[in-house]
Design a protein around this motif. Structure first.
Motif, short mmCIF file in Angstrom:
data_model
loop_
_atom_site.label_atom_id
_atom_site.label_comp_id
_atom_site.label_asym_id
_atom_site.label_seq_id
_atom_site.Cartn_x
_atom_site.Cartn_y
_atom_site.Cartn_z
N LEU A 154 -14.95 -64.71 24.15
CA LEU A 154 -15.00 -65.79 25.15
C LEU A 154 -13.80 -66.69 24.94
N ILE A 155 -12.67 -66.22 25.39
CA ILE A 155 -11.41 -66.88 25.02
C ILE A 155 -11.26 -68.25 25.65
N ASN A 156 -12.06 -68.58 26.67
CA ASN A 156 -11.98 -69.90 27.29
C ASN A 156 -13.04 -70.87 26.76
N LEU A 157 -13.80 -70.41 25.78
CA LEU A 157 -14.89 -71.25 25.26
C LEU A 157 -14.33 -72.48 24.55
N SER A 164 -9.24 -69.74 20.49
CA SER A 164 -8.15 -70.70 20.32
C SER A 164 -8.33 -71.97 21.14
N SER A 165 -9.21 -71.92 22.16
CA SER A 165 -9.46 -73.10 22.97
C SER A 165 -10.64 -73.93 22.45
N LEU A 166 -11.30 -73.46 21.38
CA LEU A 166 -12.52 -74.10 20.90
C LEU A 166 -12.23 -75.50 20.38
N GLN A 167 -12.99 -76.45 20.86
CA GLN A 167 -12.87 -77.85 20.41
C GLN A 167 -14.08 -78.32 19.64
N PHE A 168 -15.24 -77.72 19.92
CA PHE A 168 -16.50 -78.18 19.31
C PHE A 168 -17.24 -76.95 18.81
N LEU A 169 -17.55 -76.92 17.49
CA LEU A 169 -18.29 -75.81 16.89
C LEU A 169 -19.37 -76.38 15.98
N ASP A 170 -20.63 -76.10 16.32
CA ASP A 170 -21.77 -76.58 15.52
C ASP A 170 -22.71 -75.42 15.23
#
Length: 985
Positions: A132-135, A157-163
């Motif tokens: 999901l490259i736009n995630l 590479s677009s990930l800003q928030f990971l929980d």
């Protein structure tokens, strides 16, 4: 069924083969659609339907997800981008979903937000999520996901928030996981089982502003100071170590920093105060040393500050009042010294203040009692003076007040009874000498009242139980008088009631039987009279009761715990009826009614006859009294005369025997410069003057084999033929008993302490200036040498031998505690006082030597017995130290045997207290990491309960420790190979 392909679908890069392959996980689709029909499905519909097929949806939240629809944009919990009508957001939070994160989501190539929080999803994180490259936002927190974090997530590479917090994810984090996540702003992996070092690539995520890795098993020394845009950093509750480097000034925007519950050491970063926006700072539960950084005074926005449970020392910061925004301040369990400045009262926002267990002195600042605090804990310091006067501000919000274990004096302020919200009040172990204020009955929410070991006088107020919330009341160790109030039955919530060691009189009130929640009842060492009310046997929850050393009589209650009480709980009374006691059994049976025949005259007689009858009766009564008195006096005089004659005869006989022995055993080599003394051997007929004749050859440097608390030990052979090897202890003469009669009496008591796990005392030698003790010599040395100073040829102790040693020591101490009244207390149980025979059976030495000290109080004990094995109460102001101090030392000794480590170990930058270290490992589930590897294989189902028992024995509260009799029972249960024993333990 026919479906039109959208333009976006036709332009998809996925081949028909891949689409069909992705549906192999869904048997529903294979049964329902042909391969030609599958090719016509919208990618988003197809992906979501496949994803749904792996879920269980008990609330039917996903009923709107219909495979017959051309587009999922109208489905619940799904949002689409209006520009291209492709799915951009899926939020399935809190829908009670279970199952796995299956395939299908990789088809949603325009997905930006995926949130599946607060469900019951299990299995691993699907590798396909990495496609999901736009995630931009991925939130899977609070599920049951397990396994490692897939490396494919590094493609986002677009990930800003990971929980991914609050799951069961495990394993290390690969160093390449964060190499492409340069857009990451928020990362939380908290509350998993992740381990290993934190990847260096994470510290290159330059725009990261929230990082939470707490509650894992990460190790190593992270260099987070490179994350200059951090606002929140939480690394708490891991195994991180090393020093925290200076350079905090570069993390300029930091607002919250949590490093607590790790193993960080060294000094606190001196420039921590150059993070001007800090609101919360927690360095607690580490190994930090040094002083409080002076730069902290710059943090005038800081609301939360905790440095507790470290080794911080130096003067208490006098500038503390400058931190005007503080709401929470905890410096507890450190080594701070000096006084608390009055400027601390300038912290008007402060609600929580704990300075307990430091070395602070001086008086308690008056201003503290004018603040709107919720919690105030100044316990375990050296504060002096009176408790400051209480103001209305102080009792408006206060819920916890702990001033215990200080040197406070004077009265208890009566205004304390006005604390409407107070739940916990502890003023124990001080020098307060007032009466209990009657205002104490005004408490409405109080659950714990602890006033132990003061000098409180007067009676227990009857209205002290007007508050039905009181669960623990401890008034023991005072000088309270009068009876236990009948109103005690109103304390309906009481689970612990301790009134021991006072001067209470009267009956035990029957209303005590109304305390249905009572678990512990301690009334020992008072002057209570009468019988124990039978209704107390109805207390079904009562687990511990002690009524020893009162003036009680009669039968024990038939129900509850009373039929199973051991001897120590009922002894020392006037006449309690129990087969465990050897004394008389006295029942409170009413005396028979005896009528005086002269009490009433004959009614037909006149007044004159009645007076004559009365006169005659008095005359006869006086005559009988005179006869009885004369007879008694004669009998006493005769008895005195007989006893005097017997004593004179005995003295003559003893003198004759002494003279005969002296003439038989006199030696021409007797030293003239040594005072003549007498050797008393309890089980021998050796000549009593042999020792004084050979003192110079025995008491010298060449025969010295050790030195202990109470004196120096020498090796000697006893008797004229020098065939019996013994140990001679030369006692320190200062403060020891100076009268031979007292010395002899105490030594003969110790001489009767014979047990397979005790070194027997054979005898003694006494002069006014020299006292020697004679005992068996242990050829194999001490447990100290065997455990910590073994010879190269000596094999390490195996677990069976260590367990045998633990059990043997427990049996020896139990014999000392429970077979003698008063009990024989060792006071200094440690490996150097445990000797080993040829079969590695332990034998306790030096027991009861404190009985030879003229005044066994806390000053003597603290000066002579300072070591890591000494119970904390020996350093306090109690005159009622009991055998529980031996239990504490025994617990430390167990930990030493299990771990092979010394009770206190000093490193270059830190000090490790063994009991605290093991307790922390047990809390984290890693207690087996501390087991001594040198002893080889060991059974975990024995090690674990033994360690738990040791930690119970080392409780800071003496009443929480078991008796040695209970310890022996527990160890024998552990030793017995019973199935599922651990669950029972």
């Amino acid at each position: 069924m026919a479906m039109k392909m959208t333009s976006s679908s036709s332009s998809s890069s996925s081949s028909p083969f891949l689409i069909i392959l992705s549906l192999l996980l869904s048997s529903t689709f294979l049964n329902r659609y042909s391969s030609e029909e599958l090719l016509q499905l919208n990618d988003d519909v197809l992906g979501l339907i496949v994803f749904k097929s792996a879920l269980q949806d008990p609330l039917n939240s996903l009923n709107s997800w219909n495979e017959d629809d051309n587009s999922p944009c109208a489905w619940n919990f799904v949002k689409c981008n209006p520009k291209n009508n492709r799915v951009s957001q899926i939020s399935l939070d809190g829908l009670n979903l279970s199952g796995k994160i299956g395939r299908g989501l990789e088809k949603l190539q325009f997905l930006e937000i995926l949130s599946l929080t607060n469900n019951n999803l299990s299995g691993t994180i699907n590798q396909e999520l990495g496609f999901l490259i736009n995630l931009k936002r991925l939130n899977l927190c609070n599920n049951n996901l397990l396994g490692e974090i897939p490396l494919s997530l590094s493609n986002l590479s677009s990930l800003q928030f990971l929980d991914l917090s609050q799951n069961h994810l495990s394993g290390p984090l690969l160093d390449t996981l964060f190499r492409n996540l340069s857009s990451l702003r928020h990362l939380s992996l908290a509350r998993n089982v992740l381990e290993g070092q934190i990847p260096n690539t994470l510290f290159k995520c330059g725009i990261l502003n929230h990082l939470n890795l707490s509650n894992n098993h990460f190790s190593g020394n992270p260099f987070f100071s490179t994350l200059t845009r951090l606002r929140t950093l939480d690394l708490s509750n891991n195994a991180l170590s090393g020093s925290v480097p200076n350079g905090m000034a570069f993390v300029h925007n930091l607002k919250e920093l949590y490093l607590n519950k790790n193993q960080f050491s060294g000094s606190l970063p001196y420039d921590i105060g150059f993070c001007p926006h800090l609101l919360k700072l927690d360095f607690s539960n580490n190994l930090f040393t040094g002083t409080v950084p002076n730069s902290l005074r710059r943090l005038n926005q800081l609301k939360f500050l905790s440095l507790s449970n470290n080794f911080v020392n130096g003067e208490f910061p006098q500038w503390i009042g400058e931190m005007s925004s503080l709401e929470f301040l905890d410096f507890s369990n450190n080594g701070l010294i000096g006084f608390v400045p009055t400027s601390i009262a300038d912290l008007k926002m402060l609600r929580f203040l704990s300075l307990c267990n430091n070395k602070l002195n001086g008086s308690v600042p008056n201003g503290l009692f004018d603040m709107k605090l919720d919690v105030l804990d100044l316990s375990r310091n050296e504060f002096t003076g009176d408790i400051p006067p209480v103001t209305s501000n102080f009792f408006e919000n206060l819920q916890v007040l702990d001033l215990s274990r200080n040197n406070l004096m004077g009265d208890i302020p009566s205004e304390m009874g006005l604390f409407a919200r107070l739940r916990y009040l502890n003023l124990s172990w001080n020098h307060l000498e007032s009466r209990l204020p009657p205002e104490f009955g005004y408490f409405q929410n109080l659950t714990v009242l602890d006033l132990r070991n003061n000098g409180l006088v007067g009676q227990i107020p009857g209205d002290i139980c007007d508050s039905s919330s009181l669960e623990i009341m401890q008034l023991d160790g005072n000088s309270l008088t009068g009876s236990i109030p009948e109103e005690i039955g109103n304390c309906s919530s009481l689970s612990l009631l301790s009134l021991s060691c006072n001067n209470l009189t009267g009956l035990i009130p029957k209303s005590m039987s109304l305390l249905s929640k009572l678990k512990i009842l301690k009334l020992e060492f008072n002057q209570l009279t009468g019988e124990i009310p039978q209704d107390l046997g109805k207390l079904e929850n009562l687990l511990i009761a002690n009524v020893s050393y009162n003036r009680l009589v009669g039968r024990l209650p038939l129900g509850g715990i009373f039929p199973t009480l051991d001897q120590s709980a009922i002894e020392g009374n006037l006449g309690i009826c129990s087969p465990l006691l050897k004394g008389p059994c006295k029942l409170n049976v009413p005396k028979p009614l005896v009528l005086d025949p002269y009490a009433y005259g004959n009614q037909i007689r006149g007044d004159r006859n009645r007076e004559h009858s009365k006169s005659s009766k008095n005359h006869r009564f006086l005559s009988v009294s005179s006869i009885v008195a004369i007879s008694a006096a004669a009998l006493i005089a005769f008895g005195v005369m007989v006893i005097s004659l017997i004593n004179a005869s005995v003295r003559r006989r003893i003198s004759f025997v002494d003279n005969a022995l002296e003439s038989m055993c006199s030696s021409s080599t007797k030293s003239a410069n040594l005072a003549a003394g007498k050797l008393i051997l309890f089980d021998s007929k050796s000549c009593p003057h042999w020792l004084s004749a050979n003192l110079e050859s025995i008491i010298n440097k060449s025969t010295e084999i050790g030195e202990g608390v109470f004196g120096t030990v020498y090796k000697a052979t006893l008797g004229e033929e020098r065939t019996t090897m013994v140990a001679i202890k030369k006692l320190v003469t200062s403060n020891t008993l100076q009268y031979h009669e007292e010395f002899d009496r105490e030594l003969r008591i110790l001489g009767k302490a014979r047990h397979p796990n005790l070194i027997p005392l054979k005898g003694y030698y006494w002069t006014p200036n020299l006292q020697l003790l004679v005992s068996d010599y242990a050829v194999n040395g001490s447990l100290q040498a065997k455990l910590h100073e073994p010879s190269p040829s000596s094999p390490p102790l195996s677990w069976p031998n260590r367990f045998k040693i633990v059990l043997g020591i427990a049996k020896g101490l139990s014999h000392l505690h429970h077979s003698f009244r008063p009990p024989i207390i060792h006071y200094n149980i440690k490996p150097s006082n445990v000797l080993l025979d040829e079969n590695l059976n332990p034998k306790i030495s030096d027991f009861g030597l404190a009985r030879l000290v003229t005044k066994v109080d806390k000053y003597v004990l603290s000066n002579r017995l300072q070591s890591a094995y000494i119970a904390p109460e020996l350093a306090c102001r109690s005159l009622r130290v009991n055998e529980k101090c031996d239990v504490y030392g025994f617990g430390v000794l167990i930990l030493e045997l299990v771990t092979g480590r010394r009770p206190v170990e000093y490193g270059e930058d830190n000090v490790v207290i063994l009991s605290d270290h093991v307790r922390m490992l047990l809390e984290h589930g890693d207690v087996l990491d501390c087991v001594d590897s040198s002893m080889g294989d060991y059974p975990e189902d024995e090690i674990l309960p033994v360690v738990k028992l040791a930690l119970v024995c080392t409780s800071q509260i003496p009443s929480s420790r078991p008796s040695m009799a209970e310890v022996v029972q527990i160890l024998e249960v552990i030793k017995t190979p019973v199935p599922h024993r651990m669950g029972a333990y």
